[in-house]
Structures are given as C-alpha cells and as structure tokens.
Design a protein around this motif. Structure first.
Motif, short mmCIF file in Angstrom:
data_model
loop_
_atom_site.label_atom_id
_atom_site.label_comp_id
_atom_site.label_asym_id
_atom_site.label_seq_id
_atom_site.Cartn_x
_atom_site.Cartn_y
_atom_site.Cartn_z
N VAL A 70 7.30 -5.83 0.43
CA VAL A 70 6.62 -3.76 1.96
C VAL A 70 8.43 -3.44 1.75
O VAL A 70 8.59 -2.05 1.53
CB VAL A 70 6.15 -4.20 3.01
CG1 VAL A 70 6.60 -4.63 3.70
CG2 VAL A 70 5.23 -2.61 2.84
N ALA A 120 -0.96 -8.90 4.49
CA ALA A 120 -0.12 -7.86 5.89
C ALA A 120 -0.58 -8.56 6.98
O ALA A 120 -2.25 -8.42 6.69
CB ALA A 120 -0.83 -6.75 5.92
N TYR A 162 3.84 -10.61 2.14
CA TYR A 162 4.52 -9.06 2.08
C TYR A 162 5.75 -8.56 2.65
O TYR A 162 6.08 -7.99 2.54
CB TYR A 162 2.81 -8.34 3.01
CG TYR A 162 2.86 -8.16 4.10
CD1 TYR A 162 2.64 -6.72 3.35
CD2 TYR A 162 3.83 -7.74 5.30
CE1 TYR A 162 3.04 -5.46 4.76
CE2 TYR A 162 3.39 -6.80 6.27
CZ TYR A 162 2.93 -5.08 5.84
OH TYR A 162 3.13 -4.11 6.39
N ARG A 216 0.74 3.33 9.54
CA ARG A 216 0.34 2.42 9.93
C ARG A 216 -1.15 1.66 10.55
O ARG A 216 -0.39 2.66 11.59
CB ARG A 216 0.93 0.96 8.80
CG ARG A 216 1.86 0.36 9.58
CD ARG A 216 2.91 -0.58 8.92
NE ARG A 216 3.92 -0.71 9.73
CZ ARG A 216 4.45 -1.74 8.67
NH1 ARG A 216 4.97 -1.99 8.08
NH2 ARG A 216 5.93 -1.99 9.83
N GLU A 263 -0.63 -2.17 -2.94
CA GLU A 263 0.18 -3.89 -2.26
C GLU A 263 -1.30 -4.83 -3.56
O GLU A 263 -1.56 -5.85 -2.50
CB GLU A 263 -0.07 -3.26 -1.53
CG GLU A 263 0.55 -2.75 -1.00
CD GLU A 263 1.02 -2.66 0.70
OE1 GLU A 263 1.08 -3.13 1.32
OE2 GLU A 263 2.38 -1.87 1.03
N HIS A 310 -2.60 -8.65 10.12
CA HIS A 310 -3.11 -8.32 10.75
C HIS A 310 -3.35 -8.44 12.08
O HIS A 310 -3.35 -10.20 11.85
CB HIS A 310 -4.55 -7.06 10.42
CG HIS A 310 -4.25 -6.44 9.04
ND1 HIS A 310 -3.95 -4.95 9.25
CD2 HIS A 310 -4.50 -6.57 7.67
CE1 HIS A 310 -3.84 -4.95 8.30
NE2 HIS A 310 -4.09 -5.89 7.46
N ALA A 329 -0.44 2.84 1.81
CA ALA A 329 -0.09 1.78 1.21
C ALA A 329 -1.77 0.62 1.00
O ALA A 329 -1.63 -0.38 1.59
CB ALA A 329 1.21 1.19 1.70
N PRO A 330 -2.30 0.98 0.40
CA PRO A 330 -4.21 0.11 0.24
C PRO A 330 -3.48 -1.56 -0.39
O PRO A 330 -3.34 -1.33 -1.13
CB PRO A 330 -5.02 0.76 -0.47
CG PRO A 330 -3.64 1.64 -1.14
CD PRO A 330 -3.20 2.26 -0.79
N SER A 331 -4.52 -1.92 0.11
CA SER A 331 -4.60 -3.80 -0.43
C SER A 331 -5.71 -3.40 -1.50
O SER A 331 -7.09 -3.78 -1.05
CB SER A 331 -4.77 -4.71 0.29
OG SER A 331 -3.24 -4.83 0.95
N LEU A 337 -0.07 -4.14 12.92
CA LEU A 337 0.83 -4.01 12.43
C LEU A 337 2.82 -4.32 12.56
O LEU A 337 3.12 -4.48 11.73
CB LEU A 337 0.63 -3.67 10.93
CG LEU A 337 -0.17 -4.02 9.90
CD1 LEU A 337 -0.02 -3.46 8.46
CD2 LEU A 337 0.63 -5.54 9.17
N ARG A 342 3.57 7.32 2.28
CA ARG A 342 3.13 6.32 1.35
C ARG A 342 1.94 6.27 1.97
O ARG A 342 1.52 6.36 3.42
CB ARG A 342 4.17 5.36 1.15
CG ARG A 342 4.70 4.48 2.12
CD ARG A 342 3.83 3.43 3.24
NE ARG A 342 4.62 2.96 3.06
CZ ARG A 342 4.04 1.85 3.98
NH1 ARG A 342 2.65 1.73 4.28
NH2 ARG A 342 4.54 0.65 4.70
N1 GLU Z 1 -1.42 -3.14 2.21
C1 GLU Z 1 -1.82 -3.30 3.22
C2 GLU Z 1 -3.34 -3.10 4.21
O1 GLU Z 1 -3.89 -3.00 3.50
C3 GLU Z 1 -0.56 -2.07 4.87
C4 GLU Z 1 0.79 -2.57 4.73
C5 GLU Z 1 1.82 -1.60 5.20
O2 GLU Z 1 1.05 -0.33 5.36
O3 GLU Z 1 2.87 -2.04 5.38
O4 GLU Z 1 -3.33 -3.45 5.05
#
Ligand code: GLU
Length: 297
Positions: free
Chosen positions: A181, A105, A177, A195, A41, A107, A7-9, A199, A5
């Motif tokens: 997730v 998420a 999150y 990712r 996300e 960071h 999974a952009p925010s 993370l 996947r």
């Molecule tokens: N949505 C998160 C981000 O953009 C990524 C989360 C993930 O990959 O678990 O940083």
C-alpha cells in the motif's frame, strides 16, 4: 493537486461500510477539484476473485462515484514491491504463527499481536537448521511516530512497544499489505488517504516505511466506523448490507442520501446524487464517534 483513491479489496462485494468510506474519499477529492484513482487491492491471490473485481467497478459507477484513472492491479506489481523490500532492514522469521492474512488490510477486529522477536537475532547457523520457508519481517526502531489525522487529530505510536517487527513478505512470496500500500500510494502520487478508522493503527507502520524508503507521506483521514445497534462493527458477513442486496432494493440516490445523512452532511436521508453533495462536504462536519446504523432506510 489533490490526488485520492478508492482501494477496495476484491474478496467480496462492497458493503455499507465500504460505501461510506468510498463516498467520503470521493467527496474529499471532488471538493478540492482533485483527481480520484481506483486501485483494486488484489494482493492476496487466495482471496481475490475476478467476479468481485468486475463488481467493484460496476458498483462504484452505479453509485455515481466515478474515478479519473485506474491504477495497476496489485497482482501485477511484485517487482516494484521486491525492489522496496530489498531496501528494508528485514530478517527471516520461521515462526509458524498465522501469517495468512498479512496480504489483507488488518481491520481492528482482527486483533493485534505484538511480535516477541523470536527470530530477530538468530545466527546464520541457527537459520540453517530451519526447514520451514521463512516469512520476512522488518526490524522496527524504538521510535514514536506521530501524525495528525484529518479527522481524529494528533496520533502517536511507539513502533517497538506498540507494534513490534511486522511481516512485509509471506513465506509463499506474497508481499504484505503494509508494504504494497505504501509503494502504491507513493507511486500514484497520492496526496491523501481516506479509509476506515479501524486501519488507524496501520498508519504509523506505513509512515515509517514511507520515511525509510524516502517517499513522501500523504495526509491521512480515518473515517468513523458504521456499527450495528449493539455497537459491533458492521461486517461483510451481514449479507443484507452488501451491494448485491442493496442494489436490488434501493436506487443509488437513496443509498447516497442515507450515507450522507449518517455522515452528518444532510439533515434528513432524502435521495441525492453524490455530485450534489460536493458543495456541502467539509471534513469539519465528520465526527469521530462510531455511527450506529439503526434501520436501513
Ligand atoms: N483494501 C483495504 C480494504 O478494503 C483498504 C486499504 C487502505 O485503504 O489502505 O479494507
């Protein structure tokens, strides 16, 4: 079948670091003939914007990183998160420490505080005296979680000592999150999660949630961070590296070639299409060290 996947925010435009992760996630799936899903996300209503949701889809397509299906938006999934939440050993936490960002998420640069357990063992009486709406934390066991990351190898973390009870629901009802997730990745049948390595320290918490909820754990690949010459993480603040600027200055093939060279997939930053990299991709070529972005192209 491999399922991965993006999974952009949608809290901003994607920047170079997001593109790097997206390219590797896409190549990993395509090299195995798998299926790629897109999940936006938008968990945090305060930080998500429709214009960024539209831009994310458009930017990924422009780069040639197509996906097979789009997963439901997180903002439509609170019933599912509630159902999982009800099965966890949670307790209300009235501490006023900032919980605002738990829907995003975490960071690494956000720092990490280990919760002291202040509200862990409050009695019903004590709870009744509180006036503030509580956030909800999960009671983590004194257990060491281990997993083998596809890039960084064996990882271990003791939940009680190195993480502490963490928030799964904010006081305003927004799920965190960490919980969302896990539900999303499990429901999507994800077999791998790619990712940024900032993370990495969320992963033991998520593995414990998978196990507690009886869900299968995917394979994790954490990719090295792109850093500025001073060693600091490239941040969203550096506007020149976000897609609104990059798309004005470069062709998609130029950017992909540059990222592929940073990743060590090709020797020189020559223009290339994402699809042409599928056959040269291998996780063995991806190093662990942070990658310095000296000059952009
Ligand atoms: N949505 C998160 C981000 O953009 C990524 C989360 C993930 O990959 O678990 O940083």
């Amino acid at each position: 079948m491999t399922i991965g996947r993006f999974a952009p925010s949608p809290s901003g435009r994607m920047h170079l670091g997001n593109l790097f992760t997206a390219l590797l996630a896409w190549l990993s799936v395509r090299a195995k003939g798998g299926k790629m899903l897109l999940r936006i996300e938008d968990l945090d209503p305060d930080r998500s914007k429709q214009e960024y949701i539209d831009a994310l889809r458009d930017d990924l397509s422009w780069l040639g990183l197509w996906w097979d299906e789009e997963m439901p938006l997180q903002s439509t999934r609170s019933e599912r998160y509630a159902e999982a939440f009800d099965r966890l050993p949670t307790y209300p936490c009235y501490c006023s420490r900032s919980e605002l960002h738990v829907a995003s998420a975490p960071h690494m640069s956000d720092g990490k505080l280990i919760y002291a357990g202040t509200c862990r063992d409050l009695s019903e009486e004590e709870r009744k005296t509180k006036t503030r709406n509580p956030a909800w934390r999960v009671r983590v066991p004194d257990r060491t979680i281990t997993f083998t990351d596809g890039v960084f190898g064996l990882q271990r973390e003791n939940l009680a000592e190195e993480c502490g009870d963490f928030i799964v629901r904010r006081s305003d009802g927004v799920y965190a999150y960490q919980l969302a997730v896990v539900c999303d990745d499990a429901d999507g049948g994800l077999t791998e999660v790619v990712r940024g390595c900032d993370l990495m320290d969320s992963t033991p918490r998520q593995i414990w949630l998978y196990e507690t909820l009886g869900l299968p754990v995917p394979q994790f690949y954490h990719v090295p961070l792109l850093v500025a010459p001073d060693g600091k993480r490239l941040s969203k603040r550096e506007k020149s590296l976000d897609m609104s600027h990059l798309r004005g200055r470069f062709q998609p093939e130029t950017l992909i070639g540059y990222l592929a060279c940073l990743a060590g997939l090709i020797a020189k930053p020559v223009p290339v299409k994402a699809a042409e990299l599928i056959e040269v991709f291998s996780w063995n070529k991806i190093g662990k060290e942070p990658i310095t972005v000296k000059t952009l192209l």
